[in-house]
Write a protein that holds these residues in place. Sequence first.
Motif, PDB file in Angstrom:
ATOM      1  N   PRO A  16      11.597  -0.629  -1.604  1.00  0.00           N
ATOM      2  CA  PRO A  16      11.720   1.056  -1.764  1.00  0.00           C
ATOM      3  C   PRO A  16      10.878   0.320  -3.614  1.00  0.00           C
ATOM      4  O   PRO A  16      10.168   1.419  -4.014  1.00  0.00           O
ATOM      5  CB  PRO A  16      12.959   0.922  -2.527  1.00  0.00           C
ATOM      6  CG  PRO A  16      13.837   0.364  -1.243  1.00  0.00           C
ATOM      7  CD  PRO A  16      13.404  -0.714  -1.330  1.00  0.00           C
ATOM      8  N   ASP A  17      10.621  -0.602  -3.590  1.00  0.00           N
ATOM      9  CA  ASP A  17      10.461  -1.135  -5.126  1.00  0.00           C
ATOM     10  C   ASP A  17       9.191  -1.443  -5.195  1.00  0.00           C
ATOM     11  O   ASP A  17       8.851  -1.715  -6.174  1.00  0.00           O
ATOM     12  CB  ASP A  17      11.408  -0.971  -6.095  1.00  0.00           C
ATOM     13  CG  ASP A  17      11.844  -2.406  -5.907  1.00  0.00           C
ATOM     14  OD1 ASP A  17      11.884  -2.621  -4.753  1.00  0.00           O
ATOM     15  OD2 ASP A  17      12.412  -2.913  -7.198  1.00  0.00           O
ATOM     16  N   ALA A  18       8.736  -1.892  -4.050  1.00  0.00           N
ATOM     17  CA  ALA A  18       7.658  -2.761  -3.469  1.00  0.00           C
ATOM     18  C   ALA A  18       6.204  -2.411  -4.116  1.00  0.00           C
ATOM     19  O   ALA A  18       5.996  -1.284  -4.673  1.00  0.00           O
ATOM     20  CB  ALA A  18       6.675  -2.540  -1.986  1.00  0.00           C
ATOM     21  N   VAL A  19       5.279  -2.975  -4.403  1.00  0.00           N
ATOM     22  CA  VAL A  19       4.161  -2.891  -5.386  1.00  0.00           C
ATOM     23  C   VAL A  19       3.159  -3.191  -4.159  1.00  0.00           C
ATOM     24  O   VAL A  19       2.696  -4.483  -4.223  1.00  0.00           O
ATOM     25  CB  VAL A  19       3.864  -3.009  -6.528  1.00  0.00           C
ATOM     26  CG1 VAL A  19       2.680  -3.047  -7.266  1.00  0.00           C
ATOM     27  CG2 VAL A  19       5.141  -2.757  -7.897  1.00  0.00           C
ATOM     28  N   GLY A  31       6.208   1.790  -5.374  1.00  0.00           N
ATOM     29  CA  GLY A  31       6.834   2.303  -4.664  1.00  0.00           C
ATOM     30  C   GLY A  31       6.601   2.831  -3.076  1.00  0.00           C
ATOM     31  O   GLY A  31       5.424   2.899  -3.044  1.00  0.00           O
ATOM     32  N   ARG A  32       7.395   2.630  -1.995  1.00  0.00           N
ATOM     33  CA  ARG A  32       7.850   2.942  -0.371  1.00  0.00           C
ATOM     34  C   ARG A  32       6.746   4.230  -0.374  1.00  0.00           C
ATOM     35  O   ARG A  32       5.429   4.510   0.555  1.00  0.00           O
ATOM     36  CB  ARG A  32       8.183   2.957  -0.188  1.00  0.00           C
ATOM     37  CG  ARG A  32       8.745   3.404   1.541  1.00  0.00           C
ATOM     38  CD  ARG A  32       9.820   2.588   2.106  1.00  0.00           C
ATOM     39  NE  ARG A  32      11.044   2.000   2.267  1.00  0.00           N
ATOM     40  CZ  ARG A  32      11.978   1.479   2.388  1.00  0.00           C
ATOM     41  NH1 ARG A  32      12.844   2.913   2.416  1.00  0.00           N
ATOM     42  NH2 ARG A  32      12.605   0.974   2.440  1.00  0.00           N
ATOM     43  N   GLU A  33       6.713   4.849  -1.319  1.00  0.00           N
ATOM     44  CA  GLU A  33       6.539   6.341  -0.386  1.00  0.00           C
ATOM     45  C   GLU A  33       4.871   6.556  -1.858  1.00  0.00           C
ATOM     46  O   GLU A  33       3.553   6.730  -0.642  1.00  0.00           O
ATOM     47  CB  GLU A  33       6.768   7.792  -1.593  1.00  0.00           C
ATOM     48  CG  GLU A  33       7.940   8.316  -1.623  1.00  0.00           C
ATOM     49  CD  GLU A  33       9.479   6.795  -1.534  1.00  0.00           C
ATOM     50  OE1 GLU A  33       9.248   6.725  -2.795  1.00  0.00           O
ATOM     51  OE2 GLU A  33      10.303   7.092  -1.030  1.00  0.00           O
ATOM     52  N   ALA A  36       3.207   4.343   1.620  1.00  0.00           N
ATOM     53  CA  ALA A  36       3.052   5.026   2.206  1.00  0.00           C
ATOM     54  C   ALA A  36       1.627   6.489   2.032  1.00  0.00           C
ATOM     55  O   ALA A  36       0.988   6.899   3.307  1.00  0.00           O
ATOM     56  CB  ALA A  36       4.309   5.666   2.705  1.00  0.00           C
ATOM     57  N   ALA A  37       1.873   6.817   1.445  1.00  0.00           N
ATOM     58  CA  ALA A  37       0.547   8.002   0.855  1.00  0.00           C
ATOM     59  C   ALA A  37      -1.329   7.645   0.154  1.00  0.00           C
ATOM     60  O   ALA A  37      -2.087   7.854   1.586  1.00  0.00           O
ATOM     61  CB  ALA A  37       0.766   8.483  -0.181  1.00  0.00           C
ATOM     62  N   MET A  38      -0.642   6.110   0.598  1.00  0.00           N
ATOM     63  CA  MET A  38      -2.457   5.058   0.344  1.00  0.00           C
ATOM     64  C   MET A  38      -2.938   5.162   1.394  1.00  0.00           C
ATOM     65  O   MET A  38      -3.823   5.167   1.532  1.00  0.00           O
ATOM     66  CB  MET A  38      -1.900   4.435  -0.770  1.00  0.00           C
ATOM     67  CG  MET A  38      -3.669   3.064  -0.882  1.00  0.00           C
ATOM     68  SD  MET A  38      -3.141   1.833   0.373  1.00  0.00           S
ATOM     69  CE  MET A  38      -1.858   0.823   0.046  1.00  0.00           C
ATOM     70  N   LEU A  39      -1.599   3.987   1.957  1.00  0.00           N
ATOM     71  CA  LEU A  39      -1.881   3.507   3.507  1.00  0.00           C
ATOM     72  C   LEU A  39      -2.139   4.978   4.666  1.00  0.00           C
ATOM     73  O   LEU A  39      -3.269   5.212   5.531  1.00  0.00           O
ATOM     74  CB  LEU A  39      -0.115   3.132   4.588  1.00  0.00           C
ATOM     75  CG  LEU A  39      -0.195   1.853   4.065  1.00  0.00           C
ATOM     76  CD1 LEU A  39       0.912   1.363   4.229  1.00  0.00           C
ATOM     77  CD2 LEU A  39      -1.354   1.167   4.220  1.00  0.00           C
ATOM     78  N   HIS A  40      -1.987   5.824   4.230  1.00  0.00           N
ATOM     79  CA  HIS A  40      -1.858   7.475   5.324  1.00  0.00           C
ATOM     80  C   HIS A  40      -3.492   7.837   4.561  1.00  0.00           C
ATOM     81  O   HIS A  40      -4.274   8.349   5.409  1.00  0.00           O
ATOM     82  CB  HIS A  40      -1.045   8.293   4.800  1.00  0.00           C
ATOM     83  CG  HIS A  40      -1.591   9.635   5.693  1.00  0.00           C
ATOM     84  ND1 HIS A  40      -1.215   9.623   7.208  1.00  0.00           N
ATOM     85  CD2 HIS A  40      -1.729  10.811   4.994  1.00  0.00           C
ATOM     86  CE1 HIS A  40      -1.614  11.222   7.165  1.00  0.00           C
ATOM     87  NE2 HIS A  40      -2.372  12.123   6.000  1.00  0.00           N
TER      88      HIS A  40
END
Length: 119
Positions: A16-19, A31-33, A36-40
């Motif tokens: 959840p707090d990854a960088v 953060g996970r969100e 996820a947004a960057m990957l999307h």
Amino acid sequence: MLEAYAAEHDTSLIAPDAVFHDLASGQDHVGREAIAAMLHHVYHVALQARAEVVRTTVGEGTAVLEGFVVGTHTGEFAGVAATGRQVRIPLVVSYRIADGHVQEADVYLLVSNFLQQVA
């Protein structure tokens, strides 16, 4: 775990707090969100693409993925409007893993190679 993440970009495998550090732009995604947004954005907005894994190397708490981002340039990326061109962009990601989750990653995407392909 790394193979499952790379194949589907399963963000449940990211802490959840990854960088994620984007070394080409100097930008951090925290953060996970946000990750996820960057990957999307990369794989489904700027490009219609997939990761093509060439090699993975796994050690104690670390992993390295070598491959390519392969697809069609369909949206703004690295300051370049969509060209519709096919691209194959070299990629290396160095991961730090703990407790079954990606905690941190250094992402090396050869944007200069992308720019040559869409020029």
